[in-house]
Enzyme design. Structure first.
Site, short mmCIF file in Angstrom:
data_model
loop_
_atom_site.label_atom_id
_atom_site.label_comp_id
_atom_site.label_asym_id
_atom_site.label_seq_id
_atom_site.Cartn_x
_atom_site.Cartn_y
_atom_site.Cartn_z
N TYR A 136 -2.93 -6.48 92.78
CA TYR A 136 -1.49 -6.25 92.92
C TYR A 136 -0.96 -7.02 94.12
CZ TYR A 136 -2.26 -2.88 96.77
OH TYR A 136 -2.60 -2.29 97.95
N GLU A 157 -8.28 -1.63 110.18
CA GLU A 157 -6.83 -1.80 110.02
C GLU A 157 -6.19 -0.46 109.66
OE1 GLU A 157 -5.90 -4.35 106.62
OE2 GLU A 157 -7.74 -3.69 105.63
N LYS A 160 -6.84 -7.94 96.99
CA LYS A 160 -5.86 -6.84 96.91
C LYS A 160 -6.01 -6.14 95.56
CE LYS A 160 -1.08 -6.00 98.42
NZ LYS A 160 -1.29 -4.96 99.41
N ARG A 199 -1.78 -15.47 98.32
CA ARG A 199 -2.77 -14.40 98.32
C ARG A 199 -3.09 -13.95 96.89
NH1 ARG A 199 -1.50 -9.33 101.96
NH2 ARG A 199 -0.06 -8.84 100.27
C1 LIG Z 1 -4.97 -2.37 103.77
C2 LIG Z 1 -3.75 -3.17 104.07
N1 LIG Z 1 -3.71 -3.92 105.18
C3 LIG Z 1 -2.62 -4.65 105.49
C4 LIG Z 1 -1.50 -4.64 104.70
C5 LIG Z 1 -0.32 -5.46 105.08
O1 LIG Z 1 -0.22 -6.59 104.26
P1 LIG Z 1 1.18 -7.30 103.99
O2 LIG Z 1 1.71 -7.69 105.34
O3 LIG Z 1 0.84 -8.45 103.15
O4 LIG Z 1 2.03 -6.27 103.33
C6 LIG Z 1 -1.50 -3.87 103.52
C7 LIG Z 1 -0.34 -3.88 102.63
O5 LIG Z 1 -0.33 -3.30 101.57
C8 LIG Z 1 -2.64 -3.12 103.20
O6 LIG Z 1 -2.70 -2.36 102.09
#
Ligand SMILES: Cc1ncc(COP(=O)(O)O)c(C=O)c1O
Length: 284
Positions: free
Chosen positions: A33, A180, A148, A52
């Site tokens: 996704y 994270e 993702k 990505r």
């Molecule tokens: C585990 C995780 N880390 C970081 C992010 C941040 O990513 P982005 O800046 O691309 O939304 C997300 C966003 O869904 C996430 O699920």
């Protein structure tokens, strides 16, 4: 206002968007996704999300069901139809269905694609202004967090832990080091330097992270991409999270440790201003 969603080439009401019970997205979480933020009714970081997405497709050995231009057109149409000024567009691509359950998919499967827009952002205005509390929890996700995928129960479990302890987001850690946030990239600030975990298979490669670090390249705020412990996070001067619909959100407490004065610090405030300024100009 009735909501419109997109599925496999058509726009329809949510209740008319159906997938097979044999879809591998349902049976195996065999799906990826993307979530693109929306501001001023426009899409944020679209090119980065497509980069990505392509990477996730390659890693999952899945064909691209739509071109980037086609995806852009659908996302814009959903934002327009649902009149989203600030929020997000969600896109999911699963490997599709063979009409049976088999672990190994055959070649040439036709992916299932759906998208919808959402008004809700991931943080409230109050959290964006005053900062949030994070609660730490072990990172129990699988070993390819750089892809993702929709297999997100590790994050759901961790977010439950945080919520039950009064946190707005979880801060995950593994082998003594911070990974994270539950659905966000995480950073600490020490002596005017941003410290964040380097990219690897252990974290999602955040599009907001990428954009923010690029903007900061020419500035006077330092950047140190390295592993750091939960203790370091507890004693940071400041901390913040980023995400497609989180933007830059201050963190003022981690577990029992109040960071700085307990209010968003000056560097985080500057980063918020810089990033918001950037996205209002950059969204397409
Ligand atoms: C585990 C995780 N880390 C970081 C992010 C941040 O990513 P982005 O800046 O691309 O939304 C997300 C966003 O869904 C996430 O699920």
């Amino acid at each position: 206002m009735p909501r419109t969603v997109y599925i496999n080439g058509r726009y329809c009401a949510p209740e008319d968007a159906t997938v097979s019970i044999f879809d591998r997205g349902l049976l195996f979480a065999d799906a990826i996704y993307e979530v693109a933020g929306v501001i001023d009714g426009k899409l944020l970081d679209f090119a980065s999300h497509m980069q990505r997405l392509d990477r996730s497709l390659v890693e999952m050995r899945m064909p691209a069901p739509l071109t980037h231009d086609e995806i852009l057109a659908v996302m814009r149409e959903l934002v327009k139809r649902d009149q989203v000024e600030e929020g997000l567009v969600y896109m999911q691509i699963s490997r599709g269905s063979t009409g049976d359950r088999d672990f190994l998919p055959p070649e040439g499967m036709k992916p299932t694609v759906f998208m919808f827009a959402q008004h809700k952002s991931d943080v409230t205005r109050q959290e964006f202004q005053n900062g949030i509390k994070m609660i730490s929890a072990p990172d129990i996700r699988w070993g390819r967090r750089d892809i993702k995928t929709v297999g997100l129960m590790g994050s759901v479990f961790a977010k439950w832990t945080a919520k039950e302890a009064g946190g707005a987001e979880v801060l995950m850690h593994q082998d003594g080091y911070v990974t994270e946030g539950g659905a966000t990239s995480f950073y600490i600030i020490k002596d005017n330097t941003i410290i964040t975990r380097p990219l690897s298979n252990d974290i999602l490669h955040g599009c907001t992270r990428k954009a923010l670090l690029k903007i900061l390249e020419d500035g006077d705020i330092g950047l140190d991409e390295r592993l750091y412990t939960l203790d370091e996070a507890h004693s940071a001067d400041e901390a913040f999270i980023t995400g497609a619909s989180t933007f830059v959100c201050p963190v003022v407490q981690i577990d029992d440790a109040v960071l700085g004065t307990g209010k968003p610090g000056p560097v985080t405030r500057r980063l918020q201003d810089i990033y918001m300024d950037f996205i209002h100009k950059d969204a397409i």
